[in-house]
Design a protein around this motif. Structure first.
Motif, PDB file in Angstrom:
ATOM      1  N   UNK A 177      48.631  -2.446 -15.878  1.00  0.00           N
ATOM      2  CA  UNK A 177      50.007  -2.488 -15.366  1.00  0.00           C
ATOM      3  C   UNK A 177      50.231  -1.631 -14.132  1.00  0.00           C
ATOM      4  N   UNK A 178      49.404  -0.580 -13.918  1.00  0.00           N
ATOM      5  CA  UNK A 178      49.663   0.319 -12.788  1.00  0.00           C
ATOM      6  C   UNK A 178      50.853   1.219 -13.087  1.00  0.00           C
ATOM      7  N   UNK A 179      51.475   1.801 -12.027  1.00  0.00           N
ATOM      8  CA  UNK A 179      52.503   2.824 -12.244  1.00  0.00           C
ATOM      9  C   UNK A 179      53.879   2.308 -12.666  1.00  0.00           C
ATOM     10  N   UNK A 180      54.059   0.982 -12.764  1.00  0.00           N
ATOM     11  CA  UNK A 180      55.243   0.492 -13.475  1.00  0.00           C
ATOM     12  C   UNK A 180      56.390  -0.051 -12.652  1.00  0.00           C
ATOM     13  N   UNK A 181      56.465   0.282 -11.363  1.00  0.00           N
ATOM     14  CA  UNK A 181      57.615  -0.220 -10.589  1.00  0.00           C
ATOM     15  C   UNK A 181      57.572  -1.747 -10.493  1.00  0.00           C
ATOM     16  N   UNK A 182      56.369  -2.265 -10.268  1.00  0.00           N
ATOM     17  CA  UNK A 182      56.237  -3.716 -10.183  1.00  0.00           C
ATOM     18  C   UNK A 182      56.496  -4.356 -11.554  1.00  0.00           C
ATOM     19  N   UNK A 183      56.089  -3.702 -12.629  1.00  0.00           N
ATOM     20  CA  UNK A 183      56.367  -4.249 -13.973  1.00  0.00           C
ATOM     21  C   UNK A 183      57.876  -4.391 -14.170  1.00  0.00           C
ATOM     22  N   UNK A 184      58.618  -3.358 -13.738  1.00  0.00           N
ATOM     23  CA  UNK A 184      60.089  -3.421 -13.862  1.00  0.00           C
ATOM     24  C   UNK A 184      60.627  -4.561 -13.004  1.00  0.00           C
TER      25      UNK A 184
ATOM     26  N   UNK B 255      53.543   5.801 -18.128  1.00  0.00           N
ATOM     27  CA  UNK B 255      54.521   5.832 -17.031  1.00  0.00           C
ATOM     28  C   UNK B 255      55.287   4.506 -16.981  1.00  0.00           C
ATOM     29  N   UNK B 256      54.557   3.408 -17.139  1.00  0.00           N
ATOM     30  CA  UNK B 256      55.191   2.084 -17.117  1.00  0.00           C
ATOM     31  C   UNK B 256      56.147   1.928 -18.299  1.00  0.00           C
ATOM     32  N   UNK B 257      55.690   2.323 -19.491  1.00  0.00           N
ATOM     33  CA  UNK B 257      56.547   2.177 -20.681  1.00  0.00           C
ATOM     34  C   UNK B 257      57.868   2.920 -20.470  1.00  0.00           C
ATOM     35  N   UNK B 258      57.782   4.127 -19.899  1.00  0.00           N
ATOM     36  CA  UNK B 258      59.015   4.910 -19.694  1.00  0.00           C
ATOM     37  C   UNK B 258      59.907   4.281 -18.617  1.00  0.00           C
ATOM     38  N   UNK B 259      59.290   3.721 -17.562  1.00  0.00           N
ATOM     39  CA  UNK B 259      60.112   3.071 -16.524  1.00  0.00           C
ATOM     40  C   UNK B 259      60.802   1.824 -17.090  1.00  0.00           C
ATOM     41  N   UNK B 260      60.107   1.123 -17.986  1.00  0.00           N
ATOM     42  CA  UNK B 260      60.731  -0.058 -18.607  1.00  0.00           C
ATOM     43  C   UNK B 260      61.923   0.363 -19.467  1.00  0.00           C
ATOM     44  N   UNK B 261      61.741   1.458 -20.184  1.00  0.00           N
ATOM     45  CA  UNK B 261      62.831   1.945 -21.033  1.00  0.00           C
ATOM     46  C   UNK B 261      64.048   2.310 -20.167  1.00  0.00           C
ATOM     47  N   UNK B 262      63.779   2.992 -19.048  1.00  0.00           N
ATOM     48  CA  UNK B 262      64.873   3.388 -18.146  1.00  0.00           C
ATOM     49  C   UNK B 262      65.545   2.149 -17.565  1.00  0.00           C
TER      50      UNK B 262
END
Ligand SMILES: C[S@@+](CC[C@H](N)C(=O)[O-])C[C@H]1O[C@@H](n2cnc3c(N)ncnc32)[C@H](O)[C@@H]1O
Length: 371
Positions: A66-73, A109-116
């Motif tokens: 997933x990488x650092x998560x911004x793109x996942x969001x 990091x990704x999991x937390x960005x998704x939660x936010x």
């Protein structure tokens, strides 16, 4: 920007995260924007054709590497409106993928960005996101907790990294094949029977007259794999699955470099006197070399030691000059399924997406200008 000394800059470009963050800047790179547009449009067609999306339960999504998560969001926010019962989100990345921003693994990091993002109303989560640290290419690490499967698996731009972990065998075709088979098999193991796997990787396909401008150079100098989509498709067919493809083209910008700036890139001794444009170019060139096998030396330092940094830089410089400021990345957006019934619909959806590619590219360009 002037950097303190060369050692400081060498440390920066040896760092995967620093180079990746530069690559991800949406004002200079259309790739992620276009991928998100395609996912949004694909899901709007899935909704119309009653395929892939769960109607009576949360749709389970697994984001692989997933990488650092911004793109996942970004991409999950684009498809959230089509998922009536929300998302059960799982993500996985390499245990050593660490975000500079948080000091935690990429997966966490990704999991937390998704939660936010869910708290900010960008998407609806049916449960707390689950992060799994796993090596995709080797060993027995599972990508999801035991017993779980995913309706949607998203695997974007990590297949090339199979070589990083191979050490001396990094150019051994059999070792590369075994690593990529392991990755596809691990994903296959957690993909629901009626589910969808989306894989996005750079392609060497030029059937429409357009060729990617990254891999031909990076393959020649650094061994970067240019045929990951073909290898994935071949393995999927061995496993009895089906693949529908949409090819997508996007620009990676190298703004503001004059001849003197390009010259400085070729001389590590001058890396302490780089301006912002040159710093960006060096981070990008190191990232698209796709060689992070030696933590003590960047790909560009290895090329410099071998006397091959100048021709490597010159090839990209010439492409950037010819295109008026950017290089072209061409990627295969592969939609993969286990079921023939789903596959028939995916073929039709791939056709429809390809037909609308000009509109998507215009939307991407407008979004890049706004960023
Ligand atoms: C170019 S990034 C792609 C990230 C994200 N999927 C995207 O498209 O922006 C490549 C990712 O592959 C991950 N990776 C590298 N080696 C890996 C391995 N052995 N197992 C799992 N992931 C790996 C990196 O940590 C990184 O997050």
């Amino acid at each position: 920007m002037q950097l303190g000394d060369r050692g400081e800059f060498s440390a920066q470009i040896r760092d995967y995260d620093t180079c990746f963050v530069e690559f991800l800047k949406p004002s200079g790179n259309g790739q992620k924007i276009l991928q998100s547009i395609l996912l949004r449009e694909a899901f709007s067609l899935f909704a119309l054709q009653a395929v892939v999306i769960k109607q009576n339960a949360p749709t389970v999504i697994l984001d692989v590497s997933c990488g650092p998560g911004d793109y996942s969001v970004t991409w999950t926010s684009q498809i959230a409106r089509f998922l009536p019962k929300g998302i059960a989100f799982y993500c996985t990345d390499y245990p050593e993928g660490i975000s500079r921003e948080t000091g935690e693994t990429y997966a966490m990091t990704t999991a937390k960005k998704m939660e936010a993002a869910a708290e900010n109303g960008k998407l609806r989560l049916a449960q707390a996101p689950v992060a799994t640290n796993a090596d995709l290419f080797f060993g027995d690490d599972a990508l999801m907790p035991s017993g779980k499967t995913a309706n949607i698996v998203h695997w974007s731009h990590s297949g090339y990294h199979v070589r990083d972990a191979l050490g001396a065998a990094r150019n051994d075709p059999r070792a590369i094949e075994a690593g990529l088979h392991a990755a596809v098999d691990k994903i296959w193991a957690v993909l629901d029977e009626m589910g969808l796997m989306v894989s996005v990787h750079e392609t060497r396909d030029n059937s429409d007259g357009i060729q990617s401008q990254i891999a031909p150079v990076s393959r020649k100098y650094c061994g970067k794999l240019d045929d990951v989509p073909e290898r994935i498709a071949a393995r999927i067919e061995q496993l009895g699955g089906y693949v529908a493809v949409v090819n997508v083209v996007s620009p990676l910008k190298f703004p503001g470099l004059d001849d003197a700036g390009w010259e400085r890139l070729k001389r590590p001794a001058q890396w302490d006197r780089l301006n912002m444009s040159a710093v960006r170019a060096l981070r990008l060139l190191n990232f698209i070399a796709y060689d992070f096998s030696d933590p003590g030396k960047s790909a560009l330092e290895t090329l410099a030691e071998d006397g091959r940094l100048a021709p490597f830089v010159n090839e990209y410089k010439s492409i950037v000059a010819t295109n008026g400021g950017h290089i072209v990345a061409k990627c295969a957006f592969q939609m993969i399924s286990k079921s023939q019934q789903v596959a028939k619909k995916l073929d039709d959806i791939a056709f429809q997406l390809t037909e609308k590619m000009r509109d998507f590219s215009e939307e991407m360009a407008a979004e890049m200008r706004r960023s």
